[in-house]
Design an enzyme around this catalytic site. Structure first.
Site, mmCIF file in Angstrom:
data_model
loop_
_atom_site.group_PDB
_atom_site.id
_atom_site.type_symbol
_atom_site.label_atom_id
_atom_site.label_comp_id
_atom_site.label_asym_id
_atom_site.label_seq_id
_atom_site.Cartn_x
_atom_site.Cartn_y
_atom_site.Cartn_z
ATOM 1 N N GLU A 119 8.764 -10.562 33.804
ATOM 2 C CA GLU A 119 10.194 -10.524 34.098
ATOM 3 C C GLU A 119 10.946 -9.596 33.143
ATOM 4 O O GLU A 119 12.170 -9.674 33.023
ATOM 5 C CB GLU A 119 10.774 -11.935 34.070
ATOM 6 C CG GLU A 119 10.235 -12.805 35.209
ATOM 7 C CD GLU A 119 10.759 -14.225 35.204
ATOM 8 O OE1 GLU A 119 11.210 -14.697 34.142
ATOM 9 O OE2 GLU A 119 10.712 -14.869 36.259
ATOM 10 N N HIS A 214 14.349 -23.242 40.185
ATOM 11 C CA HIS A 214 13.466 -22.437 39.330
ATOM 12 C C HIS A 214 13.697 -22.712 37.846
ATOM 13 O O HIS A 214 12.811 -23.211 37.156
ATOM 14 C CB HIS A 214 13.681 -20.942 39.648
ATOM 15 C CG HIS A 214 12.796 -20.017 38.890
ATOM 16 N ND1 HIS A 214 12.655 -18.677 39.195
ATOM 17 C CD2 HIS A 214 11.992 -20.212 37.817
ATOM 18 C CE1 HIS A 214 11.813 -18.105 38.353
ATOM 19 N NE2 HIS A 214 11.404 -19.015 37.491
#
Length: 269
Positions: A119, A214
């Protein structure tokens, strides 16, 4: 091999703080397997010796061109690395990267060629925006706080500022220590460009953004402060859930009481 931390107490403190937070995330159950990420802008600690360090990796693509990151350095948790391991060995489970002059690529310079989080584009995009607007924030944190994630499985909490006002009302400290509240981002594919763009947009108005089903993404001056914001928000979620488990809907602080808090502590309205 000499560590980049050797004889650099300020840099060592920042990295060790990341390790300490990583341990807290694991202890709380917010960092299963390799879940979560930490990225620190450490440019202020970089001296001429660090600038002269050779790359220990090939040139890597960021996946975006980020003009405000030219010449910046970051400590990053490694991809597929566990927080519980980073807590003990931060330089074996994270690495230091240098952003190259094209602002679209980077190299690893220390201590080991540990690939940064998958990420990384999202984290670096956030840091690029923080620098662009002159923010003092140097740390970004992504983690999976159980009770906050649970709340995102209920549609009413996904409406703008519904969760913020509920969480603020559970205990006074929440508004005091997370005064900008909790931004909400509807579900997007993890590591996607859309998720990164939505996160940057929410962080214009909030310091903590909730990714539906999430986890959270938080920014602050250092990683401990980012952790503190998530910690107080999740404490409020725990209080709410505890009351519900006892069989009642908690009253929460009134709007008048929260406004009194805002005035007393000179908090953002």
């Amino acid at each position: 091999m000499k560590s980049i931390l050797e004889n650099r107490p300020a840099l060592t403190y920042a990295v060790n703080q990341a390790a300490e937070v990583a341990g807290y995330l694991w202890q709380k159950g917010w960092a299963e397997r390799n879940g979560g990420n930490i990225t620190l802008n450490i440019t202020e600690f970089v001296d001429n010796e660090i600038k002269a360090l050779p790359a220990i990796s090939e040139v890597k693509q960021i996946g975006a061109t980020l003009p405000y990151l030219k010449g910046c350095y970051f400590y990053c948790k490694g991809t597929n690395k566990r927080m519980r391991d980073l807590a003990r060995w931060p330089m074996e489970h994270g690495s230091v990267i240098r952003i190259l002059d094209d602002c679209a690529t980077y190299v690893i310079i220390a201590d080991h060629p540990v690939m940064p989080t998958s990420e990384l584009p999202a984290h670096l995009s956030v840091h690029n925006r923080l620098i662009e607007k002159g923010s003092p924030y140097k740390a970004s944190l992504h983690t999976h706080p159980i009770e906050l994630i649970a709340m995102t499985h209920c549609k009413k909490f996904l409406e703008k500022d519904v969760a913020t006002n509920l969480l603020w009302s559970m205990i006074p400290e929440t508004k005091a220590f997370c005064p900008r509240g909790l931004g909400i981002i509807p579900y997007e594919l993890p590591s996607s460009v859309k998720l990164a763009e939505a996160t940057i947009e929410q962080l214009e108005d909030y310091d903590v953004a909730m990714w539906e089903k999430h986890g959270v993404f938080a920014v602050d001056v250092d990683v401990m402060s980012a952790f503190d914001q998530v910690d107080v928000l999740n404490k409020s979620a725990l209080i709410y859930i505890a009351a519900k488990n006892m069989g009642f809907e908690p009253d929460g602080m009134s709007q008048e009481q929260m406004q009194e808090m805002t005035r007393a502590f000179n908090l953002p309205k």
